[in-house]
Enzyme design. Structure first.
Site, mmCIF file in Angstrom:
data_model
loop_
_atom_site.group_PDB
_atom_site.id
_atom_site.type_symbol
_atom_site.label_atom_id
_atom_site.label_comp_id
_atom_site.label_asym_id
_atom_site.label_seq_id
_atom_site.Cartn_x
_atom_site.Cartn_y
_atom_site.Cartn_z
ATOM 1 N N ALA A 1 -4.467 7.588 -4.209
ATOM 2 C CA ALA A 1 -3.094 7.165 -4.501
ATOM 3 C C ALA A 1 -3.180 5.707 -4.934
ATOM 4 O O ALA A 1 -3.246 4.798 -4.103
ATOM 5 C CB ALA A 1 -2.226 7.326 -3.268
ATOM 6 N N SER B 1 0.837 -1.194 0.000
ATOM 7 C CA SER B 1 0.000 0.000 0.000
ATOM 8 C C SER B 1 0.874 1.248 0.000
ATOM 9 O O SER B 1 2.056 1.168 -0.353
ATOM 10 C CB SER B 1 -0.934 -0.039 1.221
ATOM 11 N N ASN B 2 0.323 2.387 0.379
ATOM 12 C CA ASN B 2 1.098 3.629 0.428
ATOM 13 C C ASN B 2 0.586 4.496 1.579
ATOM 14 O O ASN B 2 -0.346 4.126 2.282
ATOM 15 C CB ASN B 2 1.019 4.354 -0.920
ATOM 16 N N HIS B 3 1.191 5.663 1.741
ATOM 17 C CA HIS B 3 0.915 6.489 2.927
ATOM 18 C C HIS B 3 -0.311 7.388 2.796
ATOM 19 O O HIS B 3 -0.566 8.197 3.682
ATOM 20 C CB HIS B 3 2.126 7.380 3.227
#
Ligand code: C5P
Length: 405
Positions: free
Chosen positions: A277, A210-212
């Protein structure tokens, strides 16, 4: 937490006698903090639960209660005529009945008759009273007359009984108020689709890539669009932000799910804002069972490309000759101007919000943001560092401006 929709708006808050009165003190306080001018009217019964001083202290304004004082007979007309919104919260069964029948026996009911603004009522009552046909008929009559009714919540009530009759919490009340105040805004009648937050790409049943992204900026965009009168669909990955009231929320996990959710509703949209995102890659063959370190050693995870959703929408738009205004985001850590411009062209966007995610006050997870909007014909607008809510408002205003010229 000043807010341009609520700023300087004149809200008349009528409070009738229910134990839920105390919640309206918090509501009056939060509305005042957001910049609204809140004039409170207390019925006689309400004053058994709370005092005028409570509301005077949180609003910094005169509280009205006695119709028969020296100026009462003219004040109600002034209040009613100058209000942007009349909210009756809590509205007891008795006050609902009076409003439905046009009674004019106290400051609140005469003000309601003088009001020419939208009227919102939030019924709150105990012991199954809300379900009584007499109350339901009064509510139906008010609705038919254009009054917005905020349905009470189910739950435990002051009597200890469980049922439908609780006044919603302040955040939800403010959500309703924003929706009503914004309903004739510049985006009224427009359908806006916003994606927000991260995608999660499973490696096995317990792990993912995943991402932030926190979803904060996308959620703020959804609220800004509601404030401007739009019908908003918000598709999010797993986020912790509260979903704005009045938004149609769709939850997804992966980029493929996001792609499918976007394509399922794209036909009805006037504006698409891709603030999510989206993961560029996903594990090609996610394991069906948890990968065990004892048995499987160190795994090699083969990745495959995710669909580019914006490019897919662009293709759909061309085939269908659709009029869809498309906004994208570019999270950049370097060469932001060149990267932003090339994405604008490659993805067929009308506008791109270039976001420096390298700093501590901008981008992922921060409460503030600074953005450069790029558009066709060398359009370039700087939105300086401010709250993500204020950035969202600035973006939506620019979108509305470009749509209406
Ligand atoms: O190419 P890049 O990921 O930097 O582009 C960012 C923009 O494209 C964002 O608006 C993002 O939501 C969108 N995007 C997309 N599909 C992807 C990746 C990004 O629509 N697979």
């Amino acid at each position: 937490m000043s807010n341009s929709l609520l700023d300087s708006k004149r809200i008349v808050l009528g409070v009738s006698g229910s134990i839920a009165c105390y919640k309206s003190a918090d509501l009056a306080s939060k509305l005042t903090q957001a910049g609204a001018l809140v004039d409170v009217i207390l019925t006689e019964a309400a004053q058994q639960f709370v005092t005028p001083l409570t509301f005077q202290a949180v609003t910094g304004r005169t509280v009205y209660s006695d119709l028969w004082n020296r100026d009462g007979h003219v004040q109600h007309v002034k209040l009613g005529e100058s209000a942007d919104l009349l909210l009756v919260s809590p509205a007891t069964a008795h006050t609902l009945a009076k409003l439905a029948q046009g009674f004019a026996d106290n400051f609140l009911t005469v003000t309601a008759l003088a009001a020419r603004c939208p009227v919102v009522v939030a019924p709150a009552m105990d012991g199954g009273m809300f379900a009584h046909p007499a109350v339901q008929e009064n509510v139906a009559l008010l609705r038919a007359r254009g009054v917005v009714v905020i349905e009470p919540k189910e739950g435990r009530m002051a009597s200890g009984l469980v049922g439908k009759g609780r006044l919603p919490e302040t955040a939800e009340m403010i959500g309703h108020i924003r929706r009503v105040l914004g309903r004739n805004g510049v985006l009224a009648g427009k359908h806006v689709l916003i994606s927000a937050g991260p995608t999660q790409e499973p490696i096995d049943p317990v792990r993912f890539i995943s991402n932030h992204s926190s979803g904060k900026q996308g959620v703020a965009l959804a609220q800004a669009a509601v404030d401007m009168g739009a019908e908003v669909t918000l598709i999010t990955g797993r986020i912790h932000e509260p979903i704005p009231f009045g938004v149609n929320h769709v939850q997804i996990q992966t980029a493929v799910e996001l792609h499918d959710a976007v394509m399922a509703v794209i036909q009805e949209q006037d504006i698409l804002i891709m603030a999510a995102a989206v993961g560029d890659f996903r594990p090609k063959n996610p394991a069906t069972q948890k990968i065990k370190k004892e048995m499987d050693g160190v795994p090699t995870i083969e990745l495959t490309r995710n669909p580019d959703i914006t490019v897919a929408v662009r293709a759909w738009k061309a085939v269908n000759h659709a009029e869809l205004f498309m906004v994208g985001f570019a999270a950049e850590t370097q060469n932001w101007l060149e990267n932003g411009q090339s994405k604008l062209a490659r993805k067929g966007l009308d506008l791109i919000a270039v976001n420096d995610v390298g700093g501590t006050q901008t981008g992922f997870r921060s409460a503030t943001n600074a953005i450069t909007l790029l558009g066709k014909d060398d359009l370039m607008i700087e939105i300086p560092l401010q709250s993500k809510e204020a950035v969202a408002e600035a973006i939506m205003k620019q979108v509305a401006k470009m749509l209406t010229v």
